[in-house]
Design a protein around this motif. Sequence first.
Motif, PDB file in Angstrom:
ATOM      1  N   UNK A 102      16.338  -4.769  29.545  1.00  0.00           N
ATOM      2  CA  UNK A 102      16.305  -4.081  28.313  1.00  0.00           C
ATOM      3  C   UNK A 102      15.157  -5.143  27.504  1.00  0.00           C
ATOM      4  N   UNK A 103      14.191  -4.603  27.402  1.00  0.00           N
ATOM      5  CA  UNK A 103      13.165  -5.464  26.391  1.00  0.00           C
ATOM      6  C   UNK A 103      13.087  -4.494  25.122  1.00  0.00           C
ATOM      7  N   UNK A 104      13.373  -5.632  23.957  1.00  0.00           N
ATOM      8  CA  UNK A 104      13.510  -5.079  22.570  1.00  0.00           C
ATOM      9  C   UNK A 104      12.615  -5.866  21.762  1.00  0.00           C
ATOM     10  N   UNK A 105      12.085  -4.979  20.762  1.00  0.00           N
ATOM     11  CA  UNK A 105      11.337  -5.577  19.565  1.00  0.00           C
ATOM     12  C   UNK A 105      12.340  -5.179  18.241  1.00  0.00           C
ATOM     13  N   UNK A 106      12.734  -6.356  17.611  1.00  0.00           N
ATOM     14  CA  UNK A 106      13.539  -6.320  16.353  1.00  0.00           C
ATOM     15  C   UNK A 106      12.550  -6.823  15.292  1.00  0.00           C
ATOM     16  N   UNK A 107      12.974  -6.112  13.853  1.00  0.00           N
ATOM     17  CA  UNK A 107      12.488  -6.647  12.998  1.00  0.00           C
ATOM     18  C   UNK A 107      13.249  -6.426  11.593  1.00  0.00           C
ATOM     19  N   UNK A 108      13.119  -7.106  10.691  1.00  0.00           N
ATOM     20  CA  UNK A 108      13.547  -6.947   9.193  1.00  0.00           C
ATOM     21  C   UNK A 108      12.920  -6.427   8.259  1.00  0.00           C
ATOM     22  N   UNK A 109      12.261  -5.368   8.666  1.00  0.00           N
ATOM     23  CA  UNK A 109      11.219  -4.705   7.816  1.00  0.00           C
ATOM     24  C   UNK A 109      11.881  -3.628   6.989  1.00  0.00           C
ATOM     25  N   UNK A 110      11.113  -2.552   6.692  1.00  0.00           N
ATOM     26  CA  UNK A 110      11.400  -1.758   5.658  1.00  0.00           C
ATOM     27  C   UNK A 110      12.229  -0.649   6.333  1.00  0.00           C
ATOM     28  N   UNK A 165       1.433  -3.063  20.678  1.00  0.00           N
ATOM     29  CA  UNK A 165       1.459  -2.012  19.436  1.00  0.00           C
ATOM     30  C   UNK A 165       2.836  -2.175  18.827  1.00  0.00           C
ATOM     31  N   UNK A 166       3.906  -2.298  19.671  1.00  0.00           N
ATOM     32  CA  UNK A 166       5.271  -2.560  18.669  1.00  0.00           C
ATOM     33  C   UNK A 166       5.481  -3.553  17.996  1.00  0.00           C
ATOM     34  N   UNK A 167       4.703  -4.993  18.658  1.00  0.00           N
ATOM     35  CA  UNK A 167       4.990  -6.047  17.841  1.00  0.00           C
ATOM     36  C   UNK A 167       3.923  -6.104  16.526  1.00  0.00           C
ATOM     37  N   UNK A 168       2.912  -5.474  16.730  1.00  0.00           N
ATOM     38  CA  UNK A 168       1.842  -5.150  15.648  1.00  0.00           C
ATOM     39  C   UNK A 168       2.529  -4.386  14.621  1.00  0.00           C
ATOM     40  N   UNK A 169       3.144  -3.371  14.858  1.00  0.00           N
ATOM     41  CA  UNK A 169       3.850  -2.339  13.860  1.00  0.00           C
ATOM     42  C   UNK A 169       4.994  -3.325  13.206  1.00  0.00           C
ATOM     43  N   UNK A 170       5.967  -4.088  13.873  1.00  0.00           N
ATOM     44  CA  UNK A 170       6.835  -4.829  13.440  1.00  0.00           C
ATOM     45  C   UNK A 170       6.389  -5.893  12.458  1.00  0.00           C
ATOM     46  N   UNK A 171       5.153  -6.618  12.530  1.00  0.00           N
ATOM     47  CA  UNK A 171       4.907  -7.422  11.658  1.00  0.00           C
ATOM     48  C   UNK A 171       4.188  -6.843  10.438  1.00  0.00           C
ATOM     49  N   UNK A 172       3.485  -5.644  10.862  1.00  0.00           N
ATOM     50  CA  UNK A 172       2.900  -4.925   9.623  1.00  0.00           C
ATOM     51  C   UNK A 172       4.035  -4.183   8.609  1.00  0.00           C
ATOM     52  N   UNK A 173       5.199  -3.961   9.035  1.00  0.00           N
ATOM     53  CA  UNK A 173       6.042  -3.216   8.278  1.00  0.00           C
ATOM     54  C   UNK A 173       7.108  -4.275   7.820  1.00  0.00           C
ATOM     55  N   UNK A 174       6.970  -5.783   8.094  1.00  0.00           N
ATOM     56  CA  UNK A 174       8.056  -6.599   7.863  1.00  0.00           C
ATOM     57  C   UNK A 174       7.426  -7.533   6.697  1.00  0.00           C
ATOM     58  N   UNK A 175       8.084  -7.740   5.457  1.00  0.00           N
ATOM     59  CA  UNK A 175       7.580  -8.382   4.488  1.00  0.00           C
ATOM     60  C   UNK A 175       8.212  -9.783   4.522  1.00  0.00           C
ATOM     61  N   UNK A 216      -1.488  -2.694   3.218  1.00  0.00           N
ATOM     62  CA  UNK A 216      -2.282  -1.682   2.701  1.00  0.00           C
ATOM     63  C   UNK A 216      -3.220  -0.780   3.773  1.00  0.00           C
ATOM     64  N   UNK A 217      -2.853  -1.228   4.993  1.00  0.00           N
ATOM     65  CA  UNK A 217      -3.661  -0.686   6.318  1.00  0.00           C
ATOM     66  C   UNK A 217      -2.915   0.709   6.686  1.00  0.00           C
ATOM     67  N   UNK A 218      -3.595   1.574   6.708  1.00  0.00           N
ATOM     68  CA  UNK A 218      -2.852   2.893   7.232  1.00  0.00           C
ATOM     69  C   UNK A 218      -3.785   3.480   8.560  1.00  0.00           C
ATOM     70  N   UNK A 219      -3.117   3.553   9.681  1.00  0.00           N
ATOM     71  CA  UNK A 219      -3.582   3.995  10.821  1.00  0.00           C
ATOM     72  C   UNK A 219      -3.655   5.559  10.776  1.00  0.00           C
ATOM     73  N   UNK A 220      -3.892   6.043  12.213  1.00  0.00           N
ATOM     74  CA  UNK A 220      -4.012   7.306  12.382  1.00  0.00           C
ATOM     75  C   UNK A 220      -2.846   8.063  12.811  1.00  0.00           C
ATOM     76  N   UNK A 221      -1.935   7.485  13.025  1.00  0.00           N
ATOM     77  CA  UNK A 221      -0.605   7.892  13.445  1.00  0.00           C
ATOM     78  C   UNK A 221      -0.418   8.388  14.970  1.00  0.00           C
ATOM     79  N   UNK A 222      -1.373   7.533  15.819  1.00  0.00           N
ATOM     80  CA  UNK A 222      -1.229   7.760  17.341  1.00  0.00           C
ATOM     81  C   UNK A 222      -0.651   6.570  17.954  1.00  0.00           C
ATOM     82  N   UNK A 223      -0.562   5.243  17.420  1.00  0.00           N
ATOM     83  CA  UNK A 223       0.006   4.131  18.176  1.00  0.00           C
ATOM     84  C   UNK A 223       1.311   4.441  18.941  1.00  0.00           C
ATOM     85  N   UNK A 224       2.271   5.039  18.141  1.00  0.00           N
ATOM     86  CA  UNK A 224       3.445   5.322  18.666  1.00  0.00           C
ATOM     87  C   UNK A 224       3.494   6.400  19.840  1.00  0.00           C
TER      88      UNK A 224
END
Length: 307
Positions: free
Chosen positions: A86-94, A60-70, A118-126
């Motif tokens: 310590x496990x971390x998911x870093x992105x250079x997104x919005x 879920x975290x990796x999917x979000x990171x890729x979704x919001x990184x251009x 353009x994909x909008x979810x339900x706000x349940x993932x996080x």
Amino acid sequence: KMDADAIDFQVQSVSAKTMMLKIADEFSVLAKEKNIRLRVRANDICVQTDPLWLERVLRNLLSNALRYTEQGSVLLSVRKRSGSALIQVWDTGVGIPEESIDEIFNEFTQLKIPVINGRVGLGLGLSIVHRLCKLMGHDISVNSTINKGSVFSLTLALGQEAPANRALEYAVYAANHSLEGKCILVADDEAEVRQAMQMMLQKWGCRVLTADSFESAVRQIESEETLPDALVTDYRFADQNTGLDLVKHIEAAYSKRVPVLMVTGDTSVDNVRQFKASGVRVLHKPVQQAKIRMMLDHLCKEPSVSD
């Protein structure tokens, strides 16, 4: 399941590096399509967790990171810190607005930040991520800067190191889960969909058969000496037959059940009930390639079932 307290956690010592390499491999095609550099930086660390549910969290975290990184990169890392992992998911997104940081783990929360594809979810993932971490005893936090990116951090208890070669462990995993050489039948009446699916599957080393109708799919199966390892089908064909009709035909004609993944845009209530009753795995369009890869890996491990 969480509301009903119906999740049975199986906590064990797990190689974080093995898990992270596996998940990164699932998302590698999507990252390449977006021209995003996907990296894994992992020491050979074992953690105490339920591997099934931690994978769900990291996907879920990796999917979000890729979704919001251009543009830029996404990094999945693990290291020891203060006697923990310590496990971390870093992105250079919005990034996430500072005033919204405390809200992102709430159910049905949608932030007013750009969605790249353009994909909008339900706000349940996080929200699910947060609740799973809490149930497993893993702390989760986030830091973010608008237009620079975000980092989600999970703190886990260290597991007991197993006397195993972790590189070999991952190589064995990859060999067992590879789609290399699998025969996949793709049935869809849209030529562009068939071609895209064929190209994707061939990249993964599959032998691909394609059909544009129920009858065409039947002919393809009859022309083969053995049944395909899996069927990827749309729900409704132009000839008014359906993917479920094809599944029933195979079971009736060969007394075997071929693993089926239905990829469809049909979300009508009646048809969703049919999908569930039939037992086929369903992904609703649009769907990420990583999800298709993950599902086919799983399906191709399952033995065919005789009637």
